[in-house]
Design a protein around this motif. Sequence first.
Motif, PDB file in Angstrom:
ATOM      1  N   THR A  96     -15.541   8.716   4.690  1.00 34.32           N
ATOM      2  CA  THR A  96     -16.721   9.563   4.918  1.00 34.32           C
ATOM      3  C   THR A  96     -16.410  10.836   5.695  1.00 34.32           C
ATOM      4  O   THR A  96     -17.290  11.691   5.841  1.00 34.32           O
ATOM      5  CB  THR A  96     -17.805   8.786   5.682  1.00 34.32           C
ATOM      6  N   GLY A  97     -15.182  10.980   6.200  1.00 33.90           N
ATOM      7  CA  GLY A  97     -14.881  12.136   7.037  1.00 33.90           C
ATOM      8  C   GLY A  97     -15.439  11.981   8.437  1.00 33.90           C
ATOM      9  O   GLY A  97     -15.830  12.958   9.070  1.00 33.90           O
ATOM     10  N   ALA A  98     -15.481  10.735   8.919  1.00 31.43           N
ATOM     11  CA  ALA A  98     -16.074  10.464  10.229  1.00 31.43           C
ATOM     12  C   ALA A  98     -15.184  10.923  11.382  1.00 31.43           C
ATOM     13  O   ALA A  98     -15.642  10.993  12.516  1.00 31.43           O
ATOM     14  CB  ALA A  98     -16.362   8.967  10.370  1.00 31.43           C
ATOM     15  N   ARG A 137     -18.242  14.309  20.137  1.00 32.08           N
ATOM     16  CA  ARG A 137     -18.684  15.685  20.334  1.00 32.08           C
ATOM     17  C   ARG A 137     -18.480  16.541  19.085  1.00 32.08           C
ATOM     18  O   ARG A 137     -18.753  17.736  19.119  1.00 32.08           O
ATOM     19  CB  ARG A 137     -17.922  16.309  21.507  1.00 32.08           C
ATOM     20  N   CYS A 138     -17.986  15.969  17.996  1.00 35.23           N
ATOM     21  CA  CYS A 138     -17.685  16.771  16.803  1.00 35.23           C
ATOM     22  C   CYS A 138     -18.591  16.463  15.620  1.00 35.23           C
ATOM     23  O   CYS A 138     -19.114  17.382  14.985  1.00 35.23           O
ATOM     24  CB  CYS A 138     -16.234  16.555  16.362  1.00 35.23           C
ATOM     25  N   THR A 139     -18.775  15.206  15.282  1.00 32.21           N
ATOM     26  CA  THR A 139     -19.338  14.877  13.958  1.00 32.21           C
ATOM     27  C   THR A 139     -20.846  14.925  13.890  1.00 32.21           C
ATOM     28  O   THR A 139     -21.402  15.060  12.810  1.00 32.21           O
ATOM     29  CB  THR A 139     -18.927  13.456  13.536  1.00 32.21           C
ATOM     30  N   TYR A 141     -22.434  12.252  14.483  1.00 28.55           N
ATOM     31  CA  TYR A 141     -22.658  10.806  14.308  1.00 28.55           C
ATOM     32  C   TYR A 141     -23.060  10.384  12.882  1.00 28.55           C
ATOM     33  O   TYR A 141     -22.859   9.232  12.514  1.00 28.55           O
ATOM     34  CB  TYR A 141     -23.718  10.271  15.295  1.00 28.55           C
ATOM     35  N   THR A 142     -23.612  11.266  12.086  1.00 31.65           N
ATOM     36  CA  THR A 142     -24.119  10.848  10.778  1.00 31.65           C
ATOM     37  C   THR A 142     -23.030  10.203   9.930  1.00 31.65           C
ATOM     38  O   THR A 142     -23.241   9.134   9.343  1.00 31.65           O
ATOM     39  CB  THR A 142     -24.722  12.052  10.032  1.00 31.65           C
ATOM     40  N   LYS A 143     -21.869  10.825   9.860  1.00 29.09           N
ATOM     41  CA  LYS A 143     -20.776  10.291   9.051  1.00 29.09           C
ATOM     42  C   LYS A 143     -20.222   9.000   9.640  1.00 29.09           C
ATOM     43  O   LYS A 143     -19.727   8.138   8.914  1.00 29.09           O
ATOM     44  CB  LYS A 143     -19.669  11.340   8.910  1.00 29.09           C
ATOM     45  N   ILE A 144     -20.303   8.873  10.961  1.00 30.31           N
ATOM     46  CA  ILE A 144     -19.854   7.635  11.597  1.00 30.31           C
ATOM     47  C   ILE A 144     -20.764   6.481  11.191  1.00 30.31           C
ATOM     48  O   ILE A 144     -20.290   5.408  10.787  1.00 30.31           O
ATOM     49  CB  ILE A 144     -19.823   7.805  13.131  1.00 30.31           C
ATOM     50  N   PHE A 145     -22.076   6.688  11.275  1.00 29.62           N
ATOM     51  CA  PHE A 145     -23.012   5.628  10.885  1.00 29.62           C
ATOM     52  C   PHE A 145     -22.876   5.305   9.398  1.00 29.62           C
ATOM     53  O   PHE A 145     -22.937   4.136   8.996  1.00 29.62           O
ATOM     54  CB  PHE A 145     -24.446   6.065  11.190  1.00 29.62           C
ATOM     55  N   GLU A 146     -22.666   6.337   8.602  1.00 29.31           N
ATOM     56  CA  GLU A 146     -22.477   6.120   7.165  1.00 29.31           C
ATOM     57  C   GLU A 146     -21.241   5.265   6.916  1.00 29.31           C
ATOM     58  O   GLU A 146     -21.258   4.359   6.063  1.00 29.31           O
ATOM     59  CB  GLU A 146     -22.336   7.471   6.470  1.00 29.31           C
ATOM     60  N   ALA A 147     -20.170   5.526   7.656  1.00 28.41           N
ATOM     61  CA  ALA A 147     -18.940   4.751   7.492  1.00 28.41           C
ATOM     62  C   ALA A 147     -19.156   3.284   7.833  1.00 28.41           C
ATOM     63  O   ALA A 147     -18.677   2.384   7.119  1.00 28.41           O
ATOM     64  CB  ALA A 147     -17.837   5.341   8.369  1.00 28.41           C
ATOM     65  N   VAL A 148     -19.874   3.012   8.922  1.00 26.73           N
ATOM     66  CA  VAL A 148     -20.103   1.615   9.322  1.00 26.73           C
ATOM     67  C   VAL A 148     -20.944   0.891   8.281  1.00 26.73           C
ATOM     68  O   VAL A 148     -20.695  -0.285   7.972  1.00 26.73           O
ATOM     69  CB  VAL A 148     -20.770   1.557  10.714  1.00 26.73           C
ATOM     70  N   GLU A 149     -21.926   1.565   7.713  1.00 27.34           N
ATOM     71  CA  GLU A 149     -22.750   0.940   6.680  1.00 27.34           C
ATOM     72  C   GLU A 149     -21.935   0.625   5.429  1.00 27.34           C
ATOM     73  O   GLU A 149     -22.110  -0.433   4.811  1.00 27.34           O
ATOM     74  CB  GLU A 149     -23.930   1.852   6.336  1.00 27.34           C
ATOM     75  N   ILE A 150     -21.039   1.524   5.037  1.00 32.54           N
ATOM     76  CA  ILE A 150     -20.187   1.267   3.878  1.00 32.54           C
ATOM     77  C   ILE A 150     -19.259   0.088   4.165  1.00 32.54           C
ATOM     78  O   ILE A 150     -19.094  -0.814   3.317  1.00 32.54           O
ATOM     79  CB  ILE A 150     -19.379   2.520   3.504  1.00 32.54           C
ATOM     80  N   ALA A 151     -18.639   0.087   5.346  1.00 35.05           N
ATOM     81  CA  ALA A 151     -17.740  -1.009   5.713  1.00 35.05           C
ATOM     82  C   ALA A 151     -18.486  -2.333   5.721  1.00 35.05           C
ATOM     83  O   ALA A 151     -17.973  -3.358   5.244  1.00 35.05           O
ATOM     84  CB  ALA A 151     -17.111  -0.738   7.078  1.00 35.05           C
ATOM     85  N   LYS A 152     -19.694  -2.343   6.243  1.00 37.40           N
ATOM     86  CA  LYS A 152     -20.507  -3.557   6.271  1.00 37.40           C
ATOM     87  C   LYS A 152     -20.725  -4.090   4.854  1.00 37.40           C
ATOM     88  O   LYS A 152     -20.577  -5.292   4.586  1.00 37.40           O
ATOM     89  CB  LYS A 152     -21.858  -3.264   6.930  1.00 37.40           C
TER      90      LYS A 152
END
Length: 629
Positions: A96-98, A137-139, A141-152
């Motif tokens: 996701t580019g997290a 301080r960069c992303t 958070y949107t891509k981070i949350f998206e990554a966790v949902e995909i991994a789940k």
Amino acid sequence: MPKLQIDAEVNGRKISREADPHARLLDFLRDELNLTGTKEGCGAGECGTCSVFVDGKLVKSCLMPVAKVSGSRIETIEGLAKPGDLTPVQRAFHKTGASQCGYCIPGMVMAATSALRENPQADIEEIKERLGGNICRCTGYTKIFEAVEIAKAVIAGDMPETALEEDSVEDSYIGANVRRIDAPSKVSGRLKYAADMKMPDMLQMQVLRSPHAHARIVSIDTSAAEAMDGVACVITADDVPGKDGFGVFVHDQPIMARGKVRHVGEAVAAVAAEDLVTARRALAMIRVEYEELPGLYDPADALKPGAPVIHDYAPDNLVKHIPVRKGDTQKGFAEADLILEDDFGTQQVEHAYLEPEAGIAYVDPDDVVVVISPSQNITHHRHMLAEIIAKPINKVRFIMSPVGGGFGGKEDMIYQGMLALCAMKTHRPVQLNFTREESLIASAKRHPSRVHYKMGLKWSGQITAIEFDMLSDGGAYGMSSEGVMRKAAILSCGPYEVENLSVDTRGVYTNNTPSGAFRTFGGMQAQFATESMMDMAAEALDMDPFEIRRINMMKIGSSTHTQQTLETASLDRVLEAAEIASRWEKGAPRVRGAERGDLNGPDTRKPCTLGARIKNAAKDDAKTTERVA
């Protein structure tokens, strides 16, 4: 105190090591086991970059004494997958580019892993809650949350493993989801930032900083510190062999305070020692006698006649004044139906990059002085350092380490010169790692500013004239102030075509923390004032805020404030997209929402609620009252 014996299981491997009684688990992992994927961002349990598992529970290793982990099972980012492999969570972060700067990512991956281990069916709100102890301080958070949902979904079997693979690219990479080539090293914790790097026989540096904002240095006695066992060298400004001065536009800043200190936290002396504890103890042995001087803490006070002089070359304390003139503002205000006038202020802002400043310097076998640091301007730093240490340019080398967030704040050469001097004096590698407190007190901030704004308009909404006067606090040294003032002047009146304008931006010296580069580089301060004035003008004229911007926006063929003719312009499309995306309800501020009954009762709102002083300009009072009451 005697060393502690630590016996534990770390990433599936039994270890037995000695540790200092004062050490934290974070220190033990990084310094004794070289597991540098675990980062230090704050040292106070707030940022989450140091997150690890202890006996299956997620903990902040900067808060845990190492004495508590003996007999425990510890898992770090390096232990989540076999070398060269990635877990589904790590692969999803890559997908996701997290990861951007990557400094927070090992801790973020650990927190995400913990969330899915404890509740494999966690919904997005629970994921957000469980990752709430980790800062990025960069992303955004949107891509981070998206990554966790995909991994789940992949772990649960709701999505195939192929969902973690790179998207195919057809005709063009533009608009395609292309993965970062450096992401695997970031999500696995393998990437080495400056504080993670180790060299044989490396010394640790600590810096003595001024407790005073403005004071003359009467004397510095380093003899006791130099006599301490384990101290390799102590340096002051007297150790600079060349021309001592650096900066982005004006070289007004010495490597360490020379003659006097100009802000709290300014470097006065530095110690390089065998270890961090010895270096800190040596700092306490340095004796500095100060004679306090009157300080300046308000930029307006700095410009007053008779104000204390901070730099001899600038007796008026002015760093830079940028004037821009276009047309005839007196004529423009005379033609105005309405004049708005108000003041706006913005505050000092800390960059808060998660990687505190850090660096290493050494002298290589060819007598080249090498500096490794997350500098955002290494070419300029290299040329300045060559003059400071009196070496030809081919004997100075800068290497840019991975930057754990910068946002402009790592553009200035604040500490690299001290590292170089210690390396030259000892002929050993020297490392300096800032604490978060040190980063806050010594690094440059966004320029605080005050803008006095005067705008003339026709009843149609057309701007007839603008006077824009910005006063900015440059702090103790010039750094990027000239460039920030220049950009603020250029962008002062926004993307609007104004026939008559007068712009003045001034940066002045004070005894506050220096101001430097920060994202938007002066544009933010200016645009806050301009866009506030546009909203106030719309309210005063009973116009839709989008409409008044369309009336004044620059178009193809428009002339900018600096007399450039635009060959392209896109503000009309930007406004249209913003209006659609925000589901904007058209109409003047005093009319919008009327169909919902907002105006059924008495309208208690006042015109120009942001506080503008509305003045009648060459029109009778009755007409002004009719328009704005």
